[in-house]
Design a protein around this motif. Structure first.
Motif, mmCIF file in Angstrom:
data_model
loop_
_atom_site.group_PDB
_atom_site.id
_atom_site.type_symbol
_atom_site.label_atom_id
_atom_site.label_comp_id
_atom_site.label_asym_id
_atom_site.label_seq_id
_atom_site.Cartn_x
_atom_site.Cartn_y
_atom_site.Cartn_z
ATOM 1 N N LEU A 1 12.340 -4.716 4.097
ATOM 2 C CA LEU A 1 12.160 -6.154 3.989
ATOM 3 C C LEU A 1 13.131 -6.709 2.975
ATOM 4 O O LEU A 1 13.593 -6.006 2.080
ATOM 5 N N THR A 2 13.437 -7.967 3.142
ATOM 6 C CA THR A 2 14.197 -8.719 2.143
ATOM 7 C C THR A 2 13.220 -9.679 1.488
ATOM 8 O O THR A 2 12.505 -10.417 2.178
ATOM 9 N N VAL A 3 13.148 -9.640 0.173
ATOM 10 C CA VAL A 3 12.242 -10.515 -0.573
ATOM 11 C C VAL A 3 12.659 -11.960 -0.296
ATOM 12 O O VAL A 3 13.806 -12.338 -0.524
ATOM 13 N N ARG B 1 -6.800 2.149 -6.617
ATOM 14 C CA ARG B 1 -7.199 2.598 -7.948
ATOM 15 C C ARG B 1 -6.141 2.262 -8.977
ATOM 16 O O ARG B 1 -6.403 2.206 -10.151
ATOM 17 N N TYR B 2 -4.926 2.083 -8.514
ATOM 18 C CA TYR B 2 -3.843 1.736 -9.430
ATOM 19 C C TYR B 2 -2.706 1.115 -8.634
ATOM 20 O O TYR B 2 -2.592 1.303 -7.437
ATOM 21 N N TYR B 3 -1.888 0.376 -9.301
ATOM 22 C CA TYR B 3 -0.631 -0.119 -8.759
ATOM 23 C C TYR B 3 0.343 -0.100 -9.910
ATOM 24 O O TYR B 3 0.117 -0.743 -10.934
ATOM 25 N N GLU B 4 1.396 0.674 -9.786
ATOM 26 C CA GLU B 4 2.398 0.767 -10.837
ATOM 27 C C GLU B 4 3.711 0.230 -10.306
ATOM 28 O O GLU B 4 4.105 0.553 -9.182
ATOM 29 N N SER B 5 4.374 -0.584 -11.119
ATOM 30 C CA SER B 5 5.666 -1.136 -10.743
ATOM 31 C C SER B 5 6.602 -1.046 -11.937
ATOM 32 O O SER B 5 6.195 -1.296 -13.076
ATOM 33 N N SER B 6 7.853 -0.736 -11.664
ATOM 34 C CA SER B 6 8.856 -0.642 -12.729
ATOM 35 C C SER B 6 9.344 -2.020 -13.177
ATOM 36 O O SER B 6 10.054 -2.126 -14.176
ATOM 37 N N VAL B 7 8.953 -3.054 -12.435
ATOM 38 C CA VAL B 7 9.381 -4.427 -12.756
ATOM 39 C C VAL B 7 8.182 -5.368 -12.691
ATOM 40 O O VAL B 7 7.161 -5.053 -12.087
ATOM 41 N N ASP B 8 8.316 -6.535 -13.314
ATOM 42 C CA ASP B 8 7.263 -7.556 -13.262
ATOM 43 C C ASP B 8 7.416 -8.486 -12.065
ATOM 44 O O ASP B 8 6.480 -9.176 -11.690
ATOM 45 N N HIS B 9 8.621 -8.518 -11.509
ATOM 46 C CA HIS B 9 8.887 -9.403 -10.372
ATOM 47 C C HIS B 9 10.015 -8.801 -9.529
ATOM 48 O O HIS B 9 10.780 -7.960 -10.012
ATOM 49 N N PHE B 10 10.093 -9.240 -8.288
ATOM 50 C CA PHE B 10 11.172 -8.837 -7.389
ATOM 51 C C PHE B 10 12.112 -10.031 -7.227
ATOM 52 O O PHE B 10 11.649 -11.136 -6.938
ATOM 53 N N PRO B 11 13.412 -9.830 -7.392
ATOM 54 C CA PRO B 11 14.334 -10.948 -7.184
ATOM 55 C C PRO B 11 14.427 -11.303 -5.699
ATOM 56 O O PRO B 11 14.469 -10.420 -4.842
ATOM 57 N N CYS B 12 14.417 -12.579 -5.404
ATOM 58 C CA CYS B 12 14.572 -13.010 -4.018
ATOM 59 C C CYS B 12 15.923 -12.517 -3.508
ATOM 60 O O CYS B 12 16.910 -12.534 -4.234
ATOM 61 N N GLY B 13 15.924 -12.049 -2.287
ATOM 62 C CA GLY B 13 17.121 -11.472 -1.694
ATOM 63 C C GLY B 13 17.199 -9.967 -1.843
ATOM 64 O O GLY B 13 18.023 -9.322 -1.188
ATOM 65 N N ALA B 14 16.338 -9.370 -2.694
ATOM 66 C CA ALA B 14 16.359 -7.916 -2.880
ATOM 67 C C ALA B 14 15.918 -7.222 -1.595
ATOM 68 O O ALA B 14 14.986 -7.662 -0.916
ATOM 69 N N LEU B 15 16.578 -6.139 -1.265
ATOM 70 C CA LEU B 15 16.226 -5.316 -0.114
ATOM 71 C C LEU B 15 15.276 -4.222 -0.597
ATOM 72 O O LEU B 15 15.606 -3.486 -1.528
ATOM 73 N N LEU B 16 14.110 -4.138 0.026
ATOM 74 C CA LEU B 16 13.101 -3.155 -0.366
ATOM 75 C C LEU B 16 12.723 -2.287 0.828
ATOM 76 O O LEU B 16 12.656 -2.771 1.965
ATOM 77 N N ARG B 17 12.455 -1.026 0.550
ATOM 78 C CA ARG B 17 11.913 -0.098 1.548
ATOM 79 C C ARG B 17 10.516 0.297 1.101
ATOM 80 O O ARG B 17 10.300 0.636 -0.069
ATOM 81 N N LEU C 1 7.350 1.827 -2.877
ATOM 82 C CA LEU C 1 8.234 0.698 -2.609
ATOM 83 C C LEU C 1 9.479 0.938 -3.464
ATOM 84 O O LEU C 1 9.357 1.196 -4.665
ATOM 85 N N GLU C 2 10.663 0.877 -2.835
ATOM 86 C CA GLU C 2 11.893 1.144 -3.572
ATOM 87 C C GLU C 2 12.966 0.124 -3.241
ATOM 88 O O GLU C 2 13.052 -0.342 -2.105
ATOM 89 N N GLY C 3 13.750 -0.201 -4.253
ATOM 90 C CA GLY C 3 14.900 -1.089 -4.116
ATOM 91 C C GLY C 3 15.866 -0.792 -5.242
ATOM 92 O O GLY C 3 15.691 0.197 -5.975
ATOM 93 N N ASN C 4 16.853 -1.629 -5.421
ATOM 94 C CA ASN C 4 17.837 -1.449 -6.473
ATOM 95 C C ASN C 4 17.162 -1.623 -7.843
ATOM 96 O O ASN C 4 16.778 -2.726 -8.213
ATOM 97 N N ASN C 5 17.008 -0.531 -8.574
ATOM 98 C CA ASN C 5 16.323 -0.510 -9.883
ATOM 99 C C ASN C 5 14.879 -0.976 -9.794
ATOM 100 O O ASN C 5 14.339 -1.527 -10.764
#
Length: 151
Positions: free
Chosen positions: A35-37, A87-103, A123-127
């Protein structure tokens, strides 16, 4: 496996709520989507970001696409599914930039006899990296299930 179905044919959501773009890969126990954000105002902020907790919805829609794909292959009607929780949701970021490509990858790790399942999701994308285990209910007949609950 052949996954040539259009994404909106696999999901019961209305058109503007379909947040994933297409299926990259699917198997008996897993699916990978891309998906693209979007910066469409639905979840995006004026800063052109989407809160990272929307990753849970991306994961839930990935599971819905998995269910829809397998129902279509069997010639069955696509049904509503229900996100019961995580039970948990962990993310390396607080937000996703619009236009980011995510798998997003979802792998079924538990399939209970009562239509409940647990999926391990990433869920993975650039950084960007997020992970969760989602508990879902995928009833054979969602209308009958809801009617039995008085809904």
């Amino acid at each position: 496996m052949d996954f040539s179905y259009p994404i909106d044919a696999l999901l019961p959501q209305s058109k503007n709520m379909v947040l994933i773009d297409h299926v990259l890969e699917t198997g008996d126990e897993h699916i990978v989507v891309e998906l693209t954000v979007r910066d469409d105002g639905l979840f995006s902020s004026p800063e052109q970001t989407v809160p990272a907790w929307i990753g849970l919805e991306y994961m839930a829609q990935t599971i819905a696409a998995f269910s829809g794909f397998h129902k279509m292959r069997r010639g069955e009607v696509i049904q509503l599914g229900f996100l019961l929780g995580t039970r948990y949701y962990e993310s390396s970021v607080d937000h996703f930039p619009c236009g980011a490509l995510l798998r997003v990858r979802a792998e079924k790790i538990i399939d209970a006899a009562n239509d409940m399942s647990v999926f391990d999701c990433t869920l993975e994308g650039n950084n960007i990296f997020a992970s969760s285990k989602l508990n879902v209910l995928l009833p054979q007949d969602s209308k009958e299930f809801l009617a039995g609950k008085g809904i």
